[in-house]
Design an enzyme around this catalytic site. Structure first.
Site, PDB file in Angstrom:
ATOM      1  N   GLY A   1       0.755  -1.245   0.000  1.00  0.00           N
ATOM      2  CA  GLY A   1       0.000   0.000   0.000  1.00  0.00           C
ATOM      3  C   GLY A   1       0.779   1.286   0.000  1.00  0.00           C
TER       4      GLY A   1
ATOM      5  N   GLU B   1       3.744  -6.810   1.750  1.00  0.00           N
ATOM      6  CA  GLU B   1       3.594  -7.122   0.320  1.00  0.00           C
ATOM      7  C   GLU B   1       3.650  -5.869  -0.548  1.00  0.00           C
ATOM      8  OE1 GLU B   1       0.467 -10.867   0.679  1.00  0.00           O
ATOM      9  OE2 GLU B   1      -0.312  -8.833   0.466  1.00  0.00           O
ATOM     10  N   PRO B   2       4.795  -5.196  -0.617  1.00  0.00           N
ATOM     11  CA  PRO B   2       4.850  -4.005  -1.467  1.00  0.00           C
ATOM     12  C   PRO B   2       4.834  -4.358  -2.954  1.00  0.00           C
ATOM     13  CG  PRO B   2       7.018  -4.505  -0.577  1.00  0.00           C
ATOM     14  CD  PRO B   2       6.059  -5.470   0.068  1.00  0.00           C
ATOM     15  N   GLY B   3       4.088  -3.613  -3.718  1.00  0.00           N
ATOM     16  CA  GLY B   3       4.081  -3.793  -5.171  1.00  0.00           C
ATOM     17  C   GLY B   3       4.534  -2.506  -5.827  1.00  0.00           C
TER      18      GLY B   3
ATOM     19  N   TYR C   1      -8.251   5.540 -13.338  1.00  0.00           N
ATOM     20  CA  TYR C   1      -8.227   6.194 -12.010  1.00  0.00           C
ATOM     21  C   TYR C   1      -7.960   7.695 -12.090  1.00  0.00           C
ATOM     22  CZ  TYR C   1      -6.763   1.326 -11.078  1.00  0.00           C
ATOM     23  OH  TYR C   1      -6.627  -0.036 -11.060  1.00  0.00           O
TER      24      TYR C   1
ATOM     25  N   CYS D   1      -9.248   4.410 -30.226  1.00  0.00           N
ATOM     26  CA  CYS D   1     -10.513   5.024 -30.636  1.00  0.00           C
ATOM     27  C   CYS D   1     -11.387   5.257 -29.426  1.00  0.00           C
ATOM     28  CB  CYS D   1     -11.217   4.136 -31.642  1.00  0.00           C
ATOM     29  SG  CYS D   1     -10.471   4.334 -33.226  1.00  0.00           S
ATOM     30  N   GLU D   2     -11.011   6.193 -28.629  1.00  0.00           N
ATOM     31  CA  GLU D   2     -11.723   6.472 -27.395  1.00  0.00           C
ATOM     32  C   GLU D   2     -11.331   7.883 -26.965  1.00  0.00           C
ATOM     33  OE1 GLU D   2     -12.811   3.390 -25.334  1.00  0.00           O
ATOM     34  OE2 GLU D   2     -13.168   4.399 -23.434  1.00  0.00           O
TER      35      GLU D   2
ATOM     36  N   TYR E   1       1.737  -1.441 -12.465  1.00  0.00           N
ATOM     37  CA  TYR E   1       0.356  -1.433 -12.940  1.00  0.00           C
ATOM     38  C   TYR E   1       0.206  -0.787 -14.326  1.00  0.00           C
ATOM     39  CZ  TYR E   1      -0.364  -2.624  -8.044  1.00  0.00           C
ATOM     40  OH  TYR E   1      -0.297  -3.225  -6.818  1.00  0.00           O
TER      41      TYR E   1
HETATM   42  N1  LLP Z   1      -1.310  -7.166  -1.298  1.00  0.00           N
HETATM   43  C1  LLP Z   1      -2.572  -7.273  -1.727  1.00  0.00           C
HETATM   44  C2  LLP Z   1      -3.435  -8.307  -1.153  1.00  0.00           C
HETATM   45  C3  LLP Z   1      -3.053  -6.409  -2.709  1.00  0.00           C
HETATM   46  O1  LLP Z   1      -4.305  -6.517  -3.119  1.00  0.00           O
HETATM   47  C4  LLP Z   1      -2.189  -5.429  -3.256  1.00  0.00           C
HETATM   48  C5  LLP Z   1      -2.658  -4.539  -4.299  1.00  0.00           C
HETATM   49  C6  LLP Z   1      -0.867  -5.373  -2.788  1.00  0.00           C
HETATM   50  C7  LLP Z   1      -0.466  -6.248  -1.804  1.00  0.00           C
HETATM   51  C8  LLP Z   1       0.121  -4.395  -3.315  1.00  0.00           C
HETATM   52  O2  LLP Z   1      -0.240  -3.087  -3.060  1.00  0.00           O
HETATM   53  P1  LLP Z   1       0.769  -1.891  -3.448  1.00  0.00           P
HETATM   54  O3  LLP Z   1       1.993  -2.033  -2.579  1.00  0.00           O
HETATM   55  O4  LLP Z   1       1.094  -2.037  -4.895  1.00  0.00           O
HETATM   56  O5  LLP Z   1       0.004  -0.678  -3.171  1.00  0.00           O
HETATM   57  N2  LLP Z   1      -4.288  -1.268 -10.234  1.00  0.00           N
HETATM   58  C9  LLP Z   1      -4.237  -0.273  -9.178  1.00  0.00           C
HETATM   59  C10 LLP Z   1      -3.658  -0.831  -7.930  1.00  0.00           C
HETATM   60  C11 LLP Z   1      -4.416  -2.029  -7.422  1.00  0.00           C
HETATM   61  C12 LLP Z   1      -3.779  -2.633  -6.210  1.00  0.00           C
HETATM   62  C13 LLP Z   1      -4.353  -3.955  -5.952  1.00  0.00           C
HETATM   63  N3  LLP Z   1      -3.811  -4.626  -4.816  1.00  0.00           N
HETATM   64  C14 LLP Z   1      -3.452   0.929  -9.668  1.00  0.00           C
HETATM   65  O6  LLP Z   1      -3.000   0.934 -10.805  1.00  0.00           O
HETATM   66  O7  LLP Z   1      -3.330   1.915  -8.952  1.00  0.00           O
END
Ligand code: LLP
Length: 455
Positions: free
Chosen positions: A263, A305-307, A349, A376-377, A405
């Site tokens: 998050g 769980e950083p993404g 978003y 085309c949008e 993402y």
């Molecule tokens: N863990 C779980 C269970 C999650 O659902 C997510 C993200 C993460 C970890 C990683 O979160 P982060 O560190 O990336 O914030 N598509 C959207 C973001 C959707 C996130 C979904 N879950 C965007 O482009 O902003």
């Protein structure tokens, strides 16, 4: 000068999520942009556009920031997991693995990418609010930890595992009921969420699982959302989770792992001011430590769980400027050779991005243009009101902060092939994703003979 800070390198050399551009961003002797020691315009010419470019140093720096902070602030064991939904590939799996990360997958595809990318199954967790039998089976047979999200998961696993000897390694996801300020679509921890068990039902589920021979519940999980700049919600989350941990252990589950999700936000535009990775981990780790002390609970292994904060800033996308349409007194559109299919975030978003010309980042802006995609949008707009110098078709534009993402949410809308992706490091380039070709998109089309016969 509006563009002067975009390519500024290393403003926070320890926490890339606080920068607009990859930390290796620099100018060559002719003031052209380089990332990872590679000239962006050369990459664009060699690999064509649109092109995703990932800076390996930025990814590894982010990984190290998580590892170091966990080491520094958490007295117990810990394991960061890469949320691979942000950008799933063999190359990413391999990089995070070599940095000592595990991985969070949410589908058969992400799971296979992790395993083939070298991540040990014992360090993978499988999420999902509607897992298929195939996904559950793949995870179970590989010894992946399955995060049960609902009764459906429990029922399916029960029939899948009961005849086998080894119980499934499980984590339980619950909705902590915590509000945070982010886009509605990416909030997950508030009560009205499709993910996880309701907090109110937690005790009942824990009791139900207690004597289930097929289950070995070793962890608890919660995730409150994405692109979050506040620290307090994460602190609050920990409080709720330690109560749940105490409850679960009290019922007799051997819970070792506490997974607080991801998050942490990143800086897409100057106005964004996310905390550093160090601050985020400090907040979470200290909260776990203090809450465990206060509630007399044995320290769990801490998982997160950083993404986004691991990959967003490492990535940029290169485009070629194409057609221009000036509507006097209203707006000037400049179209690029990609758009919502390689970056669906602005249309989904209303996300903001920064960009500049690849070879003339220092030229003072003299016009404001809207960067449109080629789909085309009408809503296929990547950036509104971007200050740019006078520029011509054929010049390359770089959009920053596209490492998370973008590729993972890309589509083939309008039958447009996905871009290639390259990984840059110390002047070397590795192709990590081949460019799709239009023929690839026809691979799964079937033209029934009956239609052919009808002419
Ligand atoms: N863990 C779980 C269970 C999650 O659902 C997510 C993200 C993460 C970890 C990683 O979160 P982060 O560190 O990336 O914030 N598509 C959207 C973001 C959707 C996130 C979904 N879950 C965007 O482009 O902003």
């Amino acid at each position: 000068m509006a563009n002067s800070r975009i390519y500024e390198s290393g403003r926070d050399s320890l926490s890339p999520n606080r920068n607009l551009s990859p930390i290796t961003t620099e100018l060559d002797s002719q003031d052209r942009l380089k990332i990872g020691g590679c000239l962006l315009s050369e990459l664009a010419l060699r690999y064509q556009t649109p092109l995703y470019v990932l800076d390996e140093v930025t990814i590894r720096t982010s990984c190290k920031a998580y590892k170091d902070a966990l080491e520094k602030y958490y007295p117990g064991e810990s394991l960061p997991l890469y949320a691979s939904k942000a950008n799933s590939s063999l190359a990413m799996s391999s990089i995070v693995n070599s940095e000592g990360f595990g991985l969070d997958a949410v589908s058969e595809g992400e799971l296979m990418t992790a395993i083939k990318g070298g991540i040990d199954s014992s360090k993978i967790v499988l999420h999902g609010n509607n897992k298929s039998e195939k996904e559950l089976n793949l995870a179970y047979t590989n010894g992946v930890t399955i995060v049960i999200d609902n009764q459906h998961d429990i029922d399916k696993l029960k029939s899948l595992v009961s005849s086998n000897k080894e119980p499934a390694r499980l984590m339980l996801r619950f909705t902590p009921g915590i509000e945070c300020h982010t886009h509605d679509y990416i909030k997950t921890g508030h009560l009205d969420s499709k993910f996880g068990f309701d907090l109110d039902n937690l005790e009942k589920i824990l009791i139900q699982l207690k004597d289930a021979k097929w289950s070995n519940l070793i962890g608890l999980h919660a995730h409150i959302g994405s692109q979050i700049f506040e620290l307090q919600p994460h602190k609050d989350l920990v409080g709720v989770m330690i109560d749940a941990l105490k409850l679960a252990r009290g019922i007799g589950h051997p819970i070792e792992d506490l997974n607080v999700g991801g998050g942490l936000g990143v800086r897409y535009v100057e106005a964004d001011d996310p905390p550093s990775i160090d601050q985020w981990i400090n907040t979470v780790a200290t909260a776990v430590k203090e809450s465990c002390e206060e509630k007399q609970v044995k320290l769990p292994r801490l998982l997160c769980e950083p993404g986004r904060s691991l990959v967003a800033t490492s990535g940029v996308t290169l485009y070629k400027l194409g057609s221009r349409k000036e509507i006097p007194g209203i707006r000037t559109y400049f179209s690029v050779d990609g758009g919502m299919s390689d970056n669906p975030r602005p249309i989904t978003y209303q996300s903001l991005y920064k960009a500049c010309l690849v070879d003339r980042p220092l030229d003072p802006p003299v016009q404001t243009v809207t960067i449109a995609g080629k789909h085309c949008e009408s809503g296929d707009i990547l950036i509104k009101n971007l200050p740019l110098p006078i520029c011509t078709s054929g010049e390359f534009l770089v959009v920053f902060g596209t490492g998370a993402y973008n590729f993972s949410m890309s589509s083939n809308y309008n039958r447009i092939p996905r871009p290639a992706a390259v990984l840059v490091h110390s002047g070397h380039v590795d192709l990590v994703q081949q460019r799709e070709q239009p023929e690839d998109l026809l691979r799964y089309d079937v033209l029934p003979n009956r239609l052919l016969e009808l002419g």
